[in-house]
Design a protein around this motif. Sequence first.
Motif, PDB file in Angstrom:
ATOM      1  N   PHE A  55      28.500  -7.343 -33.301  1.00  0.00           N
ATOM      2  CA  PHE A  55      28.190  -7.556 -32.007  1.00  0.00           C
ATOM      3  C   PHE A  55      29.516  -7.948 -31.131  1.00  0.00           C
ATOM      4  O   PHE A  55      29.532  -8.454 -30.105  1.00  0.00           O
ATOM      5  CB  PHE A  55      27.583  -8.784 -31.822  1.00  0.00           C
ATOM      6  CG  PHE A  55      26.102  -8.837 -32.556  1.00  0.00           C
ATOM      7  CD1 PHE A  55      25.076  -8.363 -31.772  1.00  0.00           C
ATOM      8  CD2 PHE A  55      25.805  -9.118 -33.893  1.00  0.00           C
ATOM      9  CE1 PHE A  55      23.557  -7.952 -32.345  1.00  0.00           C
ATOM     10  CE2 PHE A  55      24.508  -8.792 -34.510  1.00  0.00           C
ATOM     11  CZ  PHE A  55      23.573  -8.416 -33.704  1.00  0.00           C
ATOM     12  N   ASN A  56      30.467  -6.833 -31.556  1.00  0.00           N
ATOM     13  CA  ASN A  56      31.592  -7.089 -30.648  1.00  0.00           C
ATOM     14  C   ASN A  56      32.429  -8.381 -30.336  1.00  0.00           C
ATOM     15  O   ASN A  56      32.889  -8.707 -29.285  1.00  0.00           O
ATOM     16  CB  ASN A  56      31.635  -6.146 -29.331  1.00  0.00           C
ATOM     17  CG  ASN A  56      32.862  -5.735 -28.726  1.00  0.00           C
ATOM     18  OD1 ASN A  56      33.953  -5.481 -29.410  1.00  0.00           O
ATOM     19  ND2 ASN A  56      32.775  -5.440 -27.406  1.00  0.00           N
ATOM     20  N   GLY A  57      32.235  -9.290 -31.400  1.00  0.00           N
ATOM     21  CA  GLY A  57      32.893 -10.728 -30.950  1.00  0.00           C
ATOM     22  C   GLY A  57      32.221 -11.340 -29.916  1.00  0.00           C
ATOM     23  O   GLY A  57      32.666 -12.509 -29.902  1.00  0.00           O
ATOM     24  N   PHE A  58      30.888 -11.289 -29.436  1.00  0.00           N
ATOM     25  CA  PHE A  58      29.859 -11.873 -28.672  1.00  0.00           C
ATOM     26  C   PHE A  58      30.823 -12.267 -27.467  1.00  0.00           C
ATOM     27  O   PHE A  58      31.045 -13.456 -26.994  1.00  0.00           O
ATOM     28  CB  PHE A  58      29.450 -13.120 -29.369  1.00  0.00           C
ATOM     29  CG  PHE A  58      28.477 -12.800 -30.320  1.00  0.00           C
ATOM     30  CD1 PHE A  58      27.180 -12.464 -30.217  1.00  0.00           C
ATOM     31  CD2 PHE A  58      28.788 -12.722 -31.677  1.00  0.00           C
ATOM     32  CE1 PHE A  58      26.288 -12.007 -31.087  1.00  0.00           C
ATOM     33  CE2 PHE A  58      28.028 -12.368 -32.787  1.00  0.00           C
ATOM     34  CZ  PHE A  58      26.820 -12.123 -32.638  1.00  0.00           C
ATOM     35  N   PRO A  59      31.598 -11.464 -26.621  1.00  0.00           N
ATOM     36  CA  PRO A  59      32.244 -11.840 -25.582  1.00  0.00           C
ATOM     37  C   PRO A  59      31.788 -12.546 -24.613  1.00  0.00           C
ATOM     38  O   PRO A  59      32.262 -13.201 -23.769  1.00  0.00           O
ATOM     39  CB  PRO A  59      32.860 -10.431 -25.077  1.00  0.00           C
ATOM     40  CG  PRO A  59      31.855  -9.601 -25.473  1.00  0.00           C
ATOM     41  CD  PRO A  59      31.319 -10.067 -26.697  1.00  0.00           C
ATOM     42  N   GLN A  60      30.383 -12.421 -24.586  1.00  0.00           N
ATOM     43  CA  GLN A  60      29.525 -13.124 -23.413  1.00  0.00           C
ATOM     44  C   GLN A  60      29.237 -14.673 -23.573  1.00  0.00           C
ATOM     45  O   GLN A  60      28.849 -15.262 -22.926  1.00  0.00           O
ATOM     46  CB  GLN A  60      28.268 -12.452 -23.075  1.00  0.00           C
ATOM     47  CG  GLN A  60      27.115 -12.761 -24.140  1.00  0.00           C
ATOM     48  CD  GLN A  60      27.149 -11.823 -25.339  1.00  0.00           C
ATOM     49  OE1 GLN A  60      28.324 -11.246 -25.842  1.00  0.00           O
ATOM     50  NE2 GLN A  60      26.115 -11.903 -26.072  1.00  0.00           N
ATOM     51  N   LEU A  61      29.657 -15.046 -25.057  1.00  0.00           N
ATOM     52  CA  LEU A  61      29.482 -16.456 -25.381  1.00  0.00           C
ATOM     53  C   LEU A  61      30.525 -17.292 -25.063  1.00  0.00           C
ATOM     54  O   LEU A  61      31.689 -16.698 -25.324  1.00  0.00           O
ATOM     55  CB  LEU A  61      28.752 -16.491 -26.951  1.00  0.00           C
ATOM     56  CG  LEU A  61      27.570 -15.592 -27.203  1.00  0.00           C
ATOM     57  CD1 LEU A  61      27.199 -15.902 -28.699  1.00  0.00           C
ATOM     58  CD2 LEU A  61      26.475 -16.201 -26.273  1.00  0.00           C
TER      59      LEU A  61
END
Length: 149
Positions: free
Chosen positions: A71-77
């Motif tokens: 999940f690409n490091g969850f950048p939106q969280l």
Amino acid sequence: MKNPFQEFTRYSEWKERFLKDRDRIKEINPKSSRLSEAIAAMYVGGLEHRTQDEEIKKWTDWAGEKTYRTFNGFPQLSDEELSFLFYCLGKLFVPLLLHEKGVKSESFKALTQEEQESAVSDVLDTIWENHIIRILQVLPYMGLKETTK
């Protein structure tokens, strides 16, 4: 009749436990990288004493890293939301590792490394499909945005 919001209620209850366990996550993770904090949250969510077993710890680490990278490091969280997401993942994933057909079973140990990864990956995929999606849906409403990335 089943309550259509039952799963969302479960996550709300887990949020309260997460808030109580937040200090323990910080104690386990002095490094403060997002990935290491996420994995520490998985340990605490999955009941930390369970992950003292090397086999359980190995697969918990593997699943945490795979989820984070997929999940690409969850950048939106935010950091707090990421910790909560992985706390929930630990609550769901670690007990499955301990199942009678889990990683401690003779049938699992008889598999090759690739087959073991495939079996664990199948379980992880199911959790992603059934729970990660729901958790991501409710996160904006849980009030965990205080800590930023």
